[in-house]
Design an enzyme around this catalytic site. Structure first.
Site, short mmCIF file in Angstrom:
data_model
loop_
_atom_site.label_atom_id
_atom_site.label_comp_id
_atom_site.label_asym_id
_atom_site.label_seq_id
_atom_site.Cartn_x
_atom_site.Cartn_y
_atom_site.Cartn_z
N HIS A 371 0.83 -1.20 0.00
CA HIS A 371 0.00 0.00 0.00
C HIS A 371 0.87 1.25 0.00
O HIS A 371 1.91 1.30 0.66
CB HIS A 371 -0.93 0.00 1.22
N PRO A 372 0.42 2.27 -0.73
CA PRO A 372 1.19 3.53 -0.75
C PRO A 372 0.87 4.39 0.47
O PRO A 372 -0.17 4.21 1.12
CB PRO A 372 0.68 4.19 -2.02
N SER A 388 -6.08 3.07 -6.02
CA SER A 388 -5.58 3.95 -4.95
C SER A 388 -5.74 5.41 -5.34
O SER A 388 -6.08 6.27 -4.49
CB SER A 388 -4.12 3.64 -4.65
N ALA A 390 -8.03 6.76 -7.25
CA ALA A 390 -9.44 7.16 -7.11
C ALA A 390 -9.83 7.29 -5.65
O ALA A 390 -10.57 8.22 -5.27
CB ALA A 390 -10.34 6.13 -7.81
N GLU A 391 -9.34 6.38 -4.81
CA GLU A 391 -9.68 6.42 -3.38
C GLU A 391 -9.10 7.67 -2.71
O GLU A 391 -9.80 8.34 -1.93
CB GLU A 391 -9.18 5.15 -2.70
N PHE A 423 0.80 3.68 6.79
CA PHE A 423 -0.51 3.86 7.40
C PHE A 423 -1.57 3.52 6.37
O PHE A 423 -1.55 4.02 5.24
CB PHE A 423 -0.69 5.30 7.88
N ALA A 426 -9.24 2.97 5.00
CA ALA A 426 -10.28 3.11 3.98
C ALA A 426 -10.78 4.55 4.05
O ALA A 426 -11.52 4.90 4.97
CB ALA A 426 -11.41 2.12 4.22
N VAL A 427 -10.36 5.38 3.12
CA VAL A 427 -10.55 6.83 3.26
C VAL A 427 -11.86 7.34 2.70
O VAL A 427 -12.15 8.55 2.80
CB VAL A 427 -9.38 7.58 2.59
#
Length: 473
Positions: A371-372, A388, A390-391, A423, A426-427
Site C-alpha cells: 500500500h502507498p 488507490s 481514485a480512493e 498507514f 479506507a478513506v
C-alpha cells in the site's frame, strides 16, 4: 477447484414483490401419480416395490410379486385418487400432477379425470424406480421415452419435470432437453430460481419433502392426520407472515394417492384448504402458473457474467487488485474456492478475506507494504494504482494545501518508523483533517494492535473495490 453447489441462493436479498392479485403467499398442491409405474416384475423390473407405502421398512422381493405392496399401490389408483380429486374440485383448488408415464398409460380413466378437472400434468419420469445408478446414456433414453409416452397418453408434452428418485445427472439432462418450462428436482428454496447448466438458464421450481404426506411412510414422520394438519398450518402461518413483510414465498404440498388418499389423512387436506381459504391474499396455483409468473417478473440475467462462470484469466483481470498489489489472493480464491458462493459481493469478499487471514504474518506484511502512503511520493509521481488514485482523490488527498502536505509527510514518516509499514485506512467519505486525526490516534497503538487494525482496513478497502466492480458486472 470448482465447487458446483450453490449455498447462497437469494441470501439476505430476498425478492420483494407480490404474487398475482397482491397475494403474499403462493400455495401449490401436487398429486404424485405413481400407481402402476412402480417396481414390479410385471413391468420388467427385477423385483417388487419397497418405497413409500404402509409397509415401512419394506424390502424388494427379487423376482417375485409382492401382493400386499401391489394392493397398497392399487388403492391409490382405485380409491385415493378419486377422493383427492373430489376434495380439490369441490374447493376449486388448482392442482399439478407429477405423473409417471407408465402409470398414466395404465390409468386412462384417471388421466381423463385430470384433464377434465383442468389439472396440469407434469412428467414424473418413465417409471417410478431408482435412477441413481443409471448411466447418463441410459437415463437419457428413459427421459426421452418418458416425454414421448407422456405426450401420447395426455395429448401434450409436459411443461414441467420432476423425477424424484433422481441421479446427479437428472437436472442437467432435463436442462439439455430445452423444452421444459420448469424443473423441480430440487428442495433448495422457498422460491423459484434460475439454474444455468453451462449453456442456458433453466427455471427451477423447488419441490418439498417435509410438507409432504410421504412422512406417513417413513420412520421419522406423521402418525396421524392431526400431525400433518398442524405441520401444514405452521408452515403456512410462517410463510404468510413473511409475505406480509414484503418477502413472499411459495408453499408446496406434496401428496400421493395411496397415502393422502386414505380417509384419515384426506381429512387433514380438507381442513387445511378450509384454513387457507379463510385468509386473504392467498394465491392457489398450478406450478406452470408459478413458472409463467416468475419468468415474466424475474427473467434471467442473460448477459451478466458471474464470477463463478469466469475463466481464471477473466477472474484475475477483474479481481487481481482488490487487495493492493496482492494478486495471489485472487488466484488462491479462484483455485480453491471458485463456486456460486462467489457470485455475491458479500460471498466473494468474505472468501477473499478468509484467504488473506489464513496466510502467515510475513505474507500479510507484504500486502501491507504494497500500500502507498496517503498523499505520499507515489501520489506526487502519479504512480498510484488506478484504485488507490481514485480512493485518495475521493478524500481530497490530491488537492492538499502545502501545509497539509507537510503534515502528511511528517506523520507518514513517523508512522512507518514506528510500525515498519505504511498507514492504511479506507478513506472513502473522510476528509484530510479527519485522516490526520486518525493517524495521530493510531500511532499510539502497540505493534500487534496496529498490525491487526491495518489488516482490517485492507479488508475494508477490498470491500469498497469489490463493490465498484460488482456494479459493473
Amino acid at each position: 477447484m470448482y465447487y458446483p453447489r450453490d449455498l447462497t441462493g437469494y441470501g439476505d436479498k430476498k425478492p420483494e414483490f407480490l404474487w398475482p392479485n397482491d397475494s403474499v403467499i403462493a400455495v401449490q398442491f401436487v398429486v404424485n401419480y405413481e400407481e402402476g409405474g412402480e417396481n414390479n416384475i410385471l413391468h420388467g423390473d427385477e423385483g417388487s416395490e419397497a418405497f413409500l407405502s404402509e409397509i415401512i421398512g419394506a424390502q424388494p422381493w427379487k423376482a417375485q410379486r409382492h401382493w400386499n405392496m401391489e394392493s397398497i399401490y392399487e388403492y391409490g389408483a382405485r380409491a385415493g385418487f378419486w377422493r383427492l380429486r373430489e376434495i380439490f374440485d369441490a374447493k376449486g383448488i388448482p392442482v399439478t400432477v407429477y405423473g409417471v408415464a407408465e402409470a398414466l398409460a395404465r390409468s386412462p380413466l384417471q388421466v381423463k379425470a385430470m384433464i377434465d378437472s383442468n389439472w396440469e400434468i407434469a412428467s414424473h419420469g418413465l417409471k417410478w424406480i431408482e435412477y441413481k445408478d443409471f448411466s447418463i446414456t441410459k437415463e437419457k433414453q428413459f427421459f426421452n421415452k418418458a416425454i414421448k409416452l407422456h405426450e401420447a397418453v395426455t395429448g401434450s408434452k409436459p411443461a414441467g419435470w420432476y423425477l424424484g428418485r433422481c441421479s446427479a445427472n437428472t437436472v442437467n439432462i432435463a436442462c439439455e432437453y430445452g423444452k421444459l418450462e420448469y424443473i423441480s428436482d430440487s428442495y433448495a428454496d422457498d422460491l423459484p430460481y434460475w439454474y444455468n447448466n453451462g449453456t442456458q438458464n433453466n427455471l427451477i421450481i423447488p419441490y418439498t419433502l417435509d410438507v409432504n404426506d410421504m412422512r406417513f411412510a417413513t420412520n421419522q414422520g406423521f402418525n396421524s392426520g392431526t400431525q400433518f394438519y398442524d405441520y401444514l398450518k405452521d408452515t403456512f402461518d410462517l410463510l404468510y407472515k413473511e409475505g406480509q413483510k414484503g418477502r413472499p414465498k411459495m408453499m408446496t404440498v406434496g401428496l400421493h394417492c395411496r397415502l393422502a388418499g386414505r380417509p384419515g389423512r384426506a381429512q387433514a387436506i380438507q381442513r387445511f384448504i378450509n384454513y387457507i381459504q379463510g385468509h386473504k391474499k392467498v394465491w392457489c396455483a398450478k406450478r406452470i402458473d408459478i413458472a409463467k409468473f416468475w419468468k415474466d417478473r424475474f427473467p434471467p440475467w442473460e448477459n451478466k457474467v458471474k464470477p463463478s462462470e469466469m475463466t481464471k484469466s477473466q477472474f484475475m483481470n477483474k479481481f487481481k487488485n482488490v487487495f493492493e498489489h496482492s494478486d495471489w489472493i485472487a488466484a488462491k480464491t479462484f483455485e480453491k474456492n471458485i463456486s456460486p458462493q462467489l457470485n455475491s459481493l458479500t460471498g466473494l469478499h468474505q472468501t477473499m478475506c478468509m484467504n488473506f487471514r489464513l496466510e502467515s504474518k510475513p505474507k500479510k506484511m507484504r500486502t501491507l507494504l504494497s500500500h502507498p502512503d496517503l498523499a505520499g511520493k507515489l501520489a506526487d509521481l502519479n504512480k498510484l494504482t488506478m484504485e488507490s488514485k481514485a480512493e485518495q482523490a475521493s478524500a481530497g488527498l490530491n488537492s492538499l494545501s502545502s501545509e497539509q502536505k507537510k503534515r502528511f509527510k511528517k506523520i507518514n514518516e513517523s508512522y512507518r518508523k514506528t510500525f515498519g509499514f505504511p498507514f492504511i485506512l479506507a478513506v472513502k467519505n473522510k476528509n484530510p483533517n479527519e485522516i490526520l486525526s486518525i493517524i495521530s490516534s493510531r500511532i499510539k497503538n502497540d505493534h500487534k494492535e496496529e498490525f491487526e487494525t491495518a489488516c482490517q482496513e485492507v479488508e475494508k478497502i477490498a470491500l469498497l473495490r469489490l463493490n465498484d466492480i460488482f456494479k459493473q458486472l
